[in-house]
Every structure is written in structure tokens, then in C-alpha cells.
Design an enzyme around this catalytic site. Structure first.
Site, PDB file in Angstrom:
ATOM      1  N   LYS A  92      -0.873  -8.058  -2.984  1.00  0.00           N
ATOM      2  CA  LYS A  92      -2.397  -7.620  -2.713  1.00  0.00           C
ATOM      3  C   LYS A  92      -2.171  -5.860  -2.833  1.00  0.00           C
ATOM      4  CE  LYS A  92      -5.597  -8.346   0.912  1.00  0.00           C
ATOM      5  NZ  LYS A  92      -5.994  -7.366   1.479  1.00  0.00           N
ATOM      6  N   TYR A 103       0.862  -1.108   0.132  1.00  0.00           N
ATOM      7  CA  TYR A 103       0.040   0.039   0.147  1.00  0.00           C
ATOM      8  C   TYR A 103       0.746   1.007  -0.005  1.00  0.00           C
ATOM      9  CZ  TYR A 103      -3.673  -3.199   1.358  1.00  0.00           C
ATOM     10  OH  TYR A 103      -4.685  -4.114   1.470  1.00  0.00           O
TER      11      TYR A 103
END
Ligand code: FBP
Length: 250
Positions: A173, A142
Site C-alpha cells: 500500500k 511509507y
């Protein structure tokens, strides 16, 4: 680690993982209700919803994991309480995760944080140990911190995906960019590393969320690692079914 020795949730082409580490990341009052505050309910959803894997922190895994679905243990974590540049440090060893039954380990890296090098170093050690022991390492990547303006732009999401490749992740992810065309650049940038979309806060309608999932699959993604959009749904199993149909086409 030989790629063909990877856990089924990474070798079978498409995959849907159920994430449930939000209790640590956001706190129970932010995300949970009377029903989904109980990890046993999530274990049930993971099994009955036929998820390919379930993601727990070690404490939840120790008490609630029952073996019906492959386990991925998150090895680092933080709360939402500290201010300043984000950093998330290791709280569980690869060895401990495997002893709990993990078939994969997860680790969050805040790309762009002034502390990214610390997380790179920690993930590097984890990746090496995970591969020695024959389990895949999944990186939640992220982009976050004062230097990151827009964490879902085509450029920054592709950077996150590429960082996963360069750092040796078996899967990444990442956030959705908003459309399949731009997300496909992230998938290409990952150059074969499996790409999962991170679910995010619950979308206004099921269709809104499923449209994103369709976009991910159209872009060549592996699937989704989703939490709130499933277990905050009034009918988690019905949502799981729709999700499977969208990802697997059946
Ligand atoms: P959600 O589908 O609920 O967004 O879960 C995905 C996830 O990556 C969780 O694993 C994690 O707890 C959370 O998002 C982190 O959220 P944030 O973006 O606030 O750090």
C-alpha cells in the site's frame, strides 16, 4: 504460501479495501465526526459498499467486526504523539488476528526511518508466520523520516514498492505519485506484488480523488486501500459506488 491460496481480495485482480485504523494513527479529533467515530457505521459502509476487505486494529475488530466483509487486521500501529524518527511496533499477533477472523494481516513500515531495520525484522517474522498459517501479509510502506525529502516522488514510491517485493509482501500500500506514467514505474518495480494506492487526506472533490484512482488503474495497480476519502464523504455509499465503477468499470 502458494499464491493461489491467497484471500480473494488479492486473487481477483482488482480490489478495493476500506481502511479504518486512523483512530490510532491520528486520533479521533483529527479525522472523525459524530457519525464516522462509530466503528459500526464503518462496518456498515464496508458491507453495503461491497468493499473487498475492511482494515481494523484488533480492538475495533474484537468489538465491531461482524463477518460480512473479509477482515484485514493491522498488526502494528502508533499514535501521532511521539516526536522524532517514526517507528511502529507490533501490537497484535498473527494468531490473534486469525482468531478474530482475519483473512489477511497488515503492517506499516516507515522506509528511510532510522528504525527501518526494526520494522523490517518484525515484518519478516510476521510474513513468515502469516504464510505458514495461509494468510497474506500486506505492507503499508511509507517513506518517512529526516532522510526523506519527498515521499511521493517517482523514485521513492518505486523504492517503497520494490522494498515490498524484496521483503516478501503479498501486497503493498503506497502513496500516489501524481500521474499514471510515474506510478507505473512503481507497479513495475513491485514485479507482480499487488499494488494498492493509499487514499490520503480527503481530496477537495470526488472527481479529484477518482482521477487519482483512474491513474492507479491505468498504471496497472490492483486498486485502492482508502479510508478518509470514503467515510469522510457526506455520502459514503455513493462514493463507494463511484469507486467501484472506477476500479472495476462496472
Ligand atoms: P486514508 O485513505 O484515510 O489515508 O487511510 C490510509 C492509511 O494508510 C490508513 O490505513 C492509516 O491510518 C493512514 O493512512 C496513515 O496516515 P499517515 O499518512 O498520516 O500516516
Amino acid at each position: 504460501m502458494k499464491r493461489d491460496r491467497m484471500a480473494p481480495f488479492l486473487t481477483e485482480g482488482k480490489s478495493v479495501l476500506l481502511a479504518y485504523d486512523q483512530g490510532l494513527e491520528h486520533g479521533p479529533s483529527a479525522d472523525f465526526n459524530e457519525k464516522n467515530v462509530d466503528p459500526a457505521a464503518i462496518m456498515e459502509t464496508a458491507a453495503r459498499g461491497r468493499f473487498n476487505g475492511v482494515v481494523f486494529q484488533k480492538g475495533v475488530a474484537e468489538r465491531f467486526y461482524d463477518g460480512r466483509v473479509p477482515l484485514i487486521v493491522k498488526l502494528n500501529g502508533k499514535t501521532s504523539l511521539p516526536r522524532g524518527e517514526p517507528i511502529s511496533r507490533q501490537v497484535c499477533s498473527v494468531e490473534q488476528a486469525i482468531s478474530l477472523g482475519a483473512k489477511g494481516v497488515g503492517y506499516t513500515i516507515y522506509l528511510g526511518s532510522e528504525f527501518e531495520s526494526k520494522m523490517f525484522r518484525e515484518f519478516g517474522r510476521i510474513q513468515e508466520e502469516a504464510h505458514e498459517k495461509g494468510v497474506p501479509a500486506i505492507a503499508w510502506i511509507y517513506p518517512r523520516g529526516a532522510s526523506v525529502q519527498n515521499d511521493t516522488s517517482k523514485e521513492i514510491v518505486a523504492y517503497a514498492a520494490r522494498a515490498g517485493l524484496e521483503l516478501g509482501a503479498d501486497a503493498v500500500k503506497i502513496k500516489y505519485t501524481g500521474d499514471p506514467g510515474s506510478f507505473s514505474w512503481a507497479v513495475k518495480s513491485a514485479a507482480g506484488v499487488k499494488v494498492f494506492m493509499s487514499g490520503g487526506p480527503k481530496a477537495p472533490t470526488d472527481d479529484d480523488f477518482l482521477r487519482q484512482v483512474r491513474g492507479v488503474m491505468e498504471a496497472g495497480g490492483t486498486g485502492v486501500a482508502v479510508g478518509r476519502n470514503v467515510w469522510q464523504n457526506a455520502e459514503p455509499l455513493a462514493m463507494a459506488e463511484k469507486l467501484r465503477k472506477t476500479v472495476f468499470g462496472q
